[in-house]
Design an enzyme around this catalytic site. Structure first.
Site, PDB file in Angstrom:
ATOM      1  N   CYS A   7       0.802  -1.217   0.000  1.00  0.00           N
ATOM      2  CA  CYS A   7       0.000   0.000   0.000  1.00  0.00           C
ATOM      3  C   CYS A   7       0.840   1.274   0.000  1.00  0.00           C
ATOM      4  O   CYS A   7       0.324   2.353  -0.275  1.00  0.00           O
ATOM      5  CB  CYS A   7      -0.948  -0.002   1.199  1.00  0.00           C
ATOM      6  N   HIS A  51      -3.362   7.262   2.485  1.00  0.00           N
ATOM      7  CA  HIS A  51      -3.758   5.973   1.923  1.00  0.00           C
ATOM      8  C   HIS A  51      -5.159   5.641   2.427  1.00  0.00           C
ATOM      9  O   HIS A  51      -5.459   5.765   3.612  1.00  0.00           O
ATOM     10  CB  HIS A  51      -2.753   4.901   2.359  1.00  0.00           C
ATOM     11  N   ASN A  96     -10.110  -0.038  -0.266  1.00  0.00           N
ATOM     12  CA  ASN A  96      -8.650  -0.014  -0.307  1.00  0.00           C
ATOM     13  C   ASN A  96      -8.177  -0.624  -1.621  1.00  0.00           C
ATOM     14  O   ASN A  96      -8.252  -1.836  -1.817  1.00  0.00           O
ATOM     15  CB  ASN A  96      -8.090  -0.794   0.887  1.00  0.00           C
TER      16      ASN A  96
END
Length: 332
Positions: free
Chosen positions: A120, A259, A289
Site C-alpha cells: 500500500c 492511503h 482499499n
C-alpha cells in the site's frame, strides 16, 4: 514549459489520470455472502462499495486505462515517455514486469520500465523514484502508476478482508521544472510486519501448485488490530517528521492525502497530526482499499479542489511493514 537545466531541477506532476472498473461489490452484496451488515462495515471502515475488475483482465489493463484517461484529458503524447514505473502487489504474472506489459499495450518501445512492490506504500515509493529520475536529468517524462487487482487475492468468505479491498489504477506524469514540485519524501520499512499482513502463496517460498489452489496461503491475510495500531503511529510520525525537516507546520498543509485503508485510520492520523477538519481528501466510501492505487485515485477524483501552489502531504502504510510521507506543490 521551458526549463533551465543550469538551475535546480524539481520533478512536478504535469498530468494525472485514473480508472476504476464498472463492476461494483456493495455492502449489500457482502451481506448475502458472510455474516455482516452495511451498518457494521460502514462503522468499522467507512466503505459502502468497492470496484471489482472482471475475470480475464489484469492489473496492466487498468494501468493502461488510467494512462489513456490522462492522455485524453491533458493531450499528452505517449511517445514522449522515457521511463515508466508500476507500483503494484498484484502483477499480471511473476515475469515479465507488469510495466513491460503496459509498454507493449501502449505501443511504446525503448522505455525504462519496471515494477515496484511496497504494497500500500507502493505509490509513494514509486513517486519518489520517479522524482529522482527527473532530478538526475537523465529522464524528462516519467509515468508513475499505482495499480492493483487485489480482488484476485481476496477470500470472498473472509469478512475481515472482503469488506476492505477493491481494484483500481491511478497515474501521474512527471516532468522537470525550475519551480517547486515534489519537495521531499520520508519513506521507511522493516520486516517485522510480514506475519501480520501478507499474501504468502505464489512466491519462491510457497510456489504455485495444485495444493495452493485449495490452500489459504493464496489469499491476503491480516491481523487487523496490529495493522491498525501500526498504521496510525507510522503515518502520523512520518508526517510530523517530513514537515519538520522542511520547516513546515501542519498549518502550511493545504491537503492531506492519506492511503485509503480505513476511515477510522484516516481520522486517527488527522487527529494525531492535528490537521484542520476539512483538509483531508477521502474517497474510501466508493472504492475501498485499492492498495497502491488509493493515493493517485484520491487526488485524481479531487483535482477540482486543488489550486496551483497548494501544499499536499501524502502518507501511506502497507505490508512489510512499509510506510512514509511525501510533500509536493500542486502545479497543474
Amino acid at each position: 514549459m521551458v526549463v533551465d537545466f543550469t538551475k535546480k531541477i524539481f520533478a512536478h506532476i504535469s498530468a494525472i489520470g485514473g480508472y476504476v472498473p464498472e463492476n461494483k461489490r456493495t455492502n449489500s452484496d457482502l451481506e448475502k455472502i458472510t455474516d455482516t451488515s452495511d451498518e457494521w462495515i460502514v462503522k468499522r471502515t467507512g466503505i459502502k462499495e468497492r470496484r471489482i475488475l472482471e475475470e480475464g483482465l489484469a492489473t496492466s489493463d487498468m494501468a493502461v486505462s488510467a494512462i489513456q484517461n490522462l492522455i485524453d484529458t491533458y493531450k499528452k503524447d505517449i511517445k514522449d515517455v522515457d521511463a515508466l514505473i508500476v507500483a503494484t502487489s498484484t502483477p499480471d504474472m511473476l515475469m515479465p514486469a507488469t510495466a513491460n506489459i503496459v509498454c507493449e499495450k501502449l505501443g511504446i518501445e525503448n522505455v525504462w520500465a519496471f515494477d515496484m512492490n511496497a504494497a500500500c506504500s507502493g505509490f509513494l515509493y514509486a513517486l519518489d523514484m520517479g522524482a529522482s529520475l527527473i532530478e538526475s536529468r537523465r529522464y524528462k517524462n516519467v509515468l508513475v502508476i499505482g495499480a492493483d487487482k487485489i480482488s484476485a487475492y481476496v477470500d470472498i468468505k473472509d469478512r475481515s478482508t472482503n469488506i476492505l479491498f477493491g481494484d483500481g489504477a491511478g497515474v501521474v506524469w512527471l516532468e522537470p521544472t525550475n519551480e517547486e514540485g515534489i519537495l521531499d519524501a520520508l519513506l521507511q520499512s522493516n520486516g517485522t510486519g510480514k506475519e501480520f499482513l501478507n499474501i504468502e502463496g505464489g512466491g519462491s517460498l510457497y510456489p504455485a501448485s495444485s495444493q495452493l489452489l485449495v490452500d489459504e496461503k493464496r489469499y491476503i491475510r491480516q491481523d487487523g488490530k496490529i495493522v491498525f495500531k501500526n498504521a496510525i503511529q507510522s503515518m502520523s510520525d512520518t508526517c510530523v517528521n517530513v514537515l519538520k525537516r522542511n520547516d513546515f507546520s501542519v498549518e502550511d498543509v493545504n491537503w492531506l492525502v492519506p492511503h485509503q485503508a480505513n476511515k477510522r485510520i484516516i481520522d486517527a492520523v488527522g487527529n494525531e497530526i492535528n490537521i484542520e477538519e476539512g483538509k483531508t481528501l477521502i474517497n474510501i466510501e466508493n472504492y475501498g482499499n485499492t492498495i497502491a492505487a488509493t493515493i493517485p485515485l484520491c487526488i485524481w477524483e479531487n483535482t477540482s479542489k486543488l489550486k496551483k501552489g497548494d501544499l499536499l502531504m501524502l502518507t501511506a502504510f502497507g505490508a512489510g511493514f512499509s510506510w512514509g510521507a511525501s510533500l509536493l506543490r500542486w502545479t497543474i
